[in-house]
Write an enzyme that holds these catalytic residues in place. Structure first.
Site, PDB file in Angstrom:
ATOM      1  N   CYS B  97     -71.634 -65.427 -36.614  1.00  0.00           N
ATOM      2  CA  CYS B  97     -72.452 -64.534 -35.778  1.00  0.00           C
ATOM      3  C   CYS B  97     -72.590 -65.054 -34.348  1.00  0.00           C
ATOM      4  CB  CYS B  97     -73.794 -64.289 -36.443  1.00  0.00           C
ATOM      5  SG  CYS B  97     -74.530 -62.732 -35.947  1.00  0.00           S
ATOM      6  N   ARG B 131     -76.650 -51.507 -33.294  1.00  0.00           N
ATOM      7  CA  ARG B 131     -76.314 -52.670 -34.115  1.00  0.00           C
ATOM      8  C   ARG B 131     -75.507 -52.239 -35.327  1.00  0.00           C
ATOM      9  NH1 ARG B 131     -79.330 -57.156 -32.387  1.00  0.00           N
ATOM     10  NH2 ARG B 131     -78.665 -58.505 -34.087  1.00  0.00           N
ATOM     11  N   HIS B 198     -72.850 -63.177 -42.734  1.00  0.00           N
ATOM     12  CA  HIS B 198     -73.799 -64.126 -43.300  1.00  0.00           C
ATOM     13  C   HIS B 198     -74.215 -63.562 -44.654  1.00  0.00           C
ATOM     14  CE1 HIS B 198     -76.297 -61.500 -40.655  1.00  0.00           C
ATOM     15  NE2 HIS B 198     -77.083 -61.525 -41.687  1.00  0.00           N
TER      16      HIS B 198
END
Lengths: 465, 246
Positions: B97, B131, B198
């Site tokens: 990330c 996002r 993740h």
């Protein structure tokens, strides 16, 4: 008690909302905890402001990551005992629609309210709007932790919502802030009326910050804080090494505390020269904060500390928060955990204070739980190692929990993954020997599922009734 | 002769650890430890850097935007030369990330601020309108992974674009990946691995964790990893694969 001035549009909004509530109850589509608010606001977007104007005693709003529901429930309990019952939104329905629905529901068809004060718990992102629309007398902020980042965004965003809400409060509003959470304490810097609440029991400070800790750096200069110690998460006694920011001295503080299992805790609370003894059927350090914040909030509207403190002996925990139930005859405790710090604290309460050895952990990844389960890696499940005799895992992401417990080195032969809510409850109860208590730690929607099973089995009543 | 320890450097452990990155460190250290390999994990913070080439594996997690800005400046000032040396000496780099975005030439924030990256890999990151949030499944051919898939969760507004001669870590089966357009996810360049995944990444992808451990150890001496039971981890992996493809 007063008639709200709704006007024709407001009246229509109220009726539309109340009819929606009646219909959703008649059709058994849930408890109508938010939809009526939604409908009313669609008819008149000022309906909440109009209804809230009928609350002569104003309102207290509670926001923050953890402890909203219990703090609100404690405030309501104190006010109830003072003969001032409050209008409140239902636990979980803590968006603007939920608050609107609560007022729509309790108002008469003509708009008269049966109580003169409101106690509302509110999601952090919705706090600015609620403050604008209702102009509360007191705003309580409990704490600020990483929580469901996929839903709420980053912590800084949440802090910005709170800051905005606090600075746009009506004249005379009192902010009640947790002095021991650096991020919350920093919110009070430029506010005209702040009451800081905290804990002054240095013997209980732990030297280590937990993995769910976030407020590690000074908000002014970015230097790492020096922590004398923490009570939990990043909540404790701290100062900036350069002297740019330090913990405010709390005006109201818990100066002594004794936690007796999960049944009761006894606190000494002091505010100026006043001091009061509190007995309350709660447990865990996080609940110590909920109590002192509730006392600070009611004190801010004129309830004397001792009177408020004296009422807490017969407080009944909010649903899913240290709620005692029976599962197939076994005593069990429901402890909701929604984020790393919350989960760490309920685990600690179960293990340290409840002497828990038998567990049911339930992890869902639905919208209300947060769809990202990364957070379980910030929970200290290591504390189960050597303690847990039997752990049942269930929920949409039970297998992720199984991996987490493996890496916490909880022996595999003590872990059982069970599919199905009823089956999981049953299996966990069977694995709990006589004389032991089953500790049930679910995420939010998993708790609703488990409670639904317990309700069908006749052990519980639906929370919205 | 006793096996040398596996040294793991956790870059900006305090500043960038928000998306459960502890799970990655735990997985690496437990999986090495269970094989009798001595593991040392050291946090590397802001300020002058230790010699990063001493570390067999450098892990770099994700952070909040504010912390990420602090880290970009510090990394360029204090860490750049040392990381390049570590890469030249075969250290494994896993960047997730925010750390992944820092590997590239630059990163443009949502506020249109252009932050220079370390330039270790030919890639750059532009801001996106919204996002990308959700579960991800990628196919990872060519690394010998069995199963040849990685699962995780992404949550990023940055859109990352790879240079023409740069290989992605994998191909998106479900989710957005690097930019939601070209079907790529992450990057691999020698022993450098970058990804948006993740969830945490390594616990549910134990085969990938083992690949990283093996490469990290191999930089000192040729080695093999003893097999470990990974049925619990792969059950979780496969359950997510089924859910995302079902």
């Amino acid at each position: 008690m007063r008639q709200a001035r709704l006007g024709p549009r407001g009246g229509a909004a109220l009726w539309a909302g109340k009819l929606t509530a009646l219909m959703s109850r008649a059709l058994h589509v849930g408890g109508g905890t938010t939809l009526p608010g939604d409908v009313s606001r669609w008819v008149d977007r000022r309906i909440l402001t109009k209804l809230a104007a009928g609350l002569d005693g104003g309102s207290i709003v509670v926001s923050g990551t953890n402890g909203k529901t219990t703090t609100s429930a404690l405030i309501r309990h104190i006010l109830d005992s003072q003969g001032r019952p409050a209008i409140a939104n239902q636990a979980g329905a803590n968006l603007i629609f939920g608050v609107t629905a609560a007022l729509v529901d309790r108002a008469s068809w003509s708009g008269a309210l049966p109580a003169s004060i409101g106690v509302f718990e509110i999601d952090e992102a919705s706090l600015p709007l609620l403050v604008t629309e209702t102009g509360p007398r007191v705003i309580v902020v409990t704490n600020l932790f990483r929580d469901q980042l996929d839903r709420y965004g980053e912590l800084e965003t949440t802090a910005a919502h709170l800051r905005r809400a606090l600075t746009q409060g009506p004249e005379g509003v009192t902010a009640v802030l947790n002095a021991d959470d650096p991020m919350v304490a920093a919110l009070g810097e430029d506010l005209p009326r702040v009451t800081y609440a905290g804990v002054e029991a240095p013997e209980l400070l732990q030297p280590q910050l937990s993995h769910g800790a976030d407020a590690k750096f000074c908000p002014r200069c970015g230097s790492p804080f020096i922590f004398e110690g923490v009570y939990f998460g990043h909540v404790g006694h701290y100062r900036c090494p350069r002297g740019d920011f330090e913990r405010p001295t709390p005006e109201i503080a818990v100066t002594a505390l004794e936690i007796d299992g999960i049944d009761e805790m006894r606190l000494t609370v002091r505010a100026g020269s006043e001091s009061a003894a509190v007995r309350v059927p709660l447990s865990g350090l996080y609940n110590v904060y909920n109590v002192v914040l509730a006392l600070a909030a009611t004190r801010a509207i004129g309830v004397p500390l001792r009177e408020a403190a004296g009422t807490l002996g017969n407080f009944a925990p909010a649903f899913g928060r240290l709620e005692k139930v029976a599962v197939e005859g076994r005593p069990a405790v429901l402890l909701l955990g929604k984020n790393p710090t919350g989960f760490n604290e309920v685990l600690r309460t179960a293990i340290q204070f409840g002497k828990g050895r038998y567990f049911l952990l339930a992890l869902n990844d639905r919208i209300a739980d947060g769809q990202d389960v990364s957070w379980i890696w910030d929970v200290d499940f290591e504390s189960l190692k050597g303690v847990a005799q039997h752990v049942v895992l269930t929920g949409d992401r039970a297998l992720d929990l199984a991996v987490r417990l493996k890496y916490a080195e909880v022996p595999g032969d003590r872990i059982e993954v069970v599919t199905g809510w009823e089956e999981a409850l049953s299996r966990a109860a069977q694995a709990t020997p006589e004389g032991e208590t089953l500790f049930i730690l679910p995420t939010y929607t998993a708790m609703l599922e488990l409670r639904a099973v317990l309700t069908r089995q006749g052990t519980l009543t639906p929370y919205w009734r | 002769m006793a096996q040398p320890p596996l040294r793991i450097g956790h870059l900006y452990a305090e500043e960038m650890n928000i998306y459960g990155d502890r799970g990655n460190i735990l997985t690496l250290s437990k999986r090495a430890g269970w094989r009798g390999i001595d593991v040392r994990v050291e946090p590397i913070g802001r300020g002058p850097s230790p010699d990063l080439a001493e570390y067999d594996l450098l892990f770099w997690g994700g952070g909040q935007d504010r912390d990420q800005e602090l880290v970009f400046a510090d990394a360029n000032e204090h860490k750049l030369a040392s990381i390049k040396e570590a890469v030249a000496q075969g250290s494994v780099v896993l960047a997730v990330c925010g750390g992944y975005q820092l590997l590239g030439a630059y990163y443009v924030t949502a506020e249109r601020q252009r932050l220079p990256g370390l330039g270790l890999v030919d890639l750059h990151t532009e801001p996106g309108a919204r996002r990308n949030i959700g579960n991800v499944l990628i196919d990872v051919p060519g690394l010998g992974l069995e199963p040849p898939t990685l699962v995780g969760f992404e949550n990023h507004s940055g859109r990352t674009y790879l240079g023409a001669n740069v290989e992605p870590l994998g191909r998106v089966v479900k989710g957005a990946g690097n930019n939601g357009k070209d079907g790529t996810e992450g990057v691999r360049a020698g022993n450098i691995f970058g990804t948006y995944l993740h969830g945490s990444l390594l616990p549910k992808n134990p085969h990938f964790a083992d690949l990283l451990i093996l490469r990290a150890l191999a930089r000192r001496a040729p080695t093999e990893l003893a097999p470990l039971d990974m049925s619990v981890e792969l059950d979780a992996h496969q359950a997510l694969v089924r859910r995302l493809t079902g």
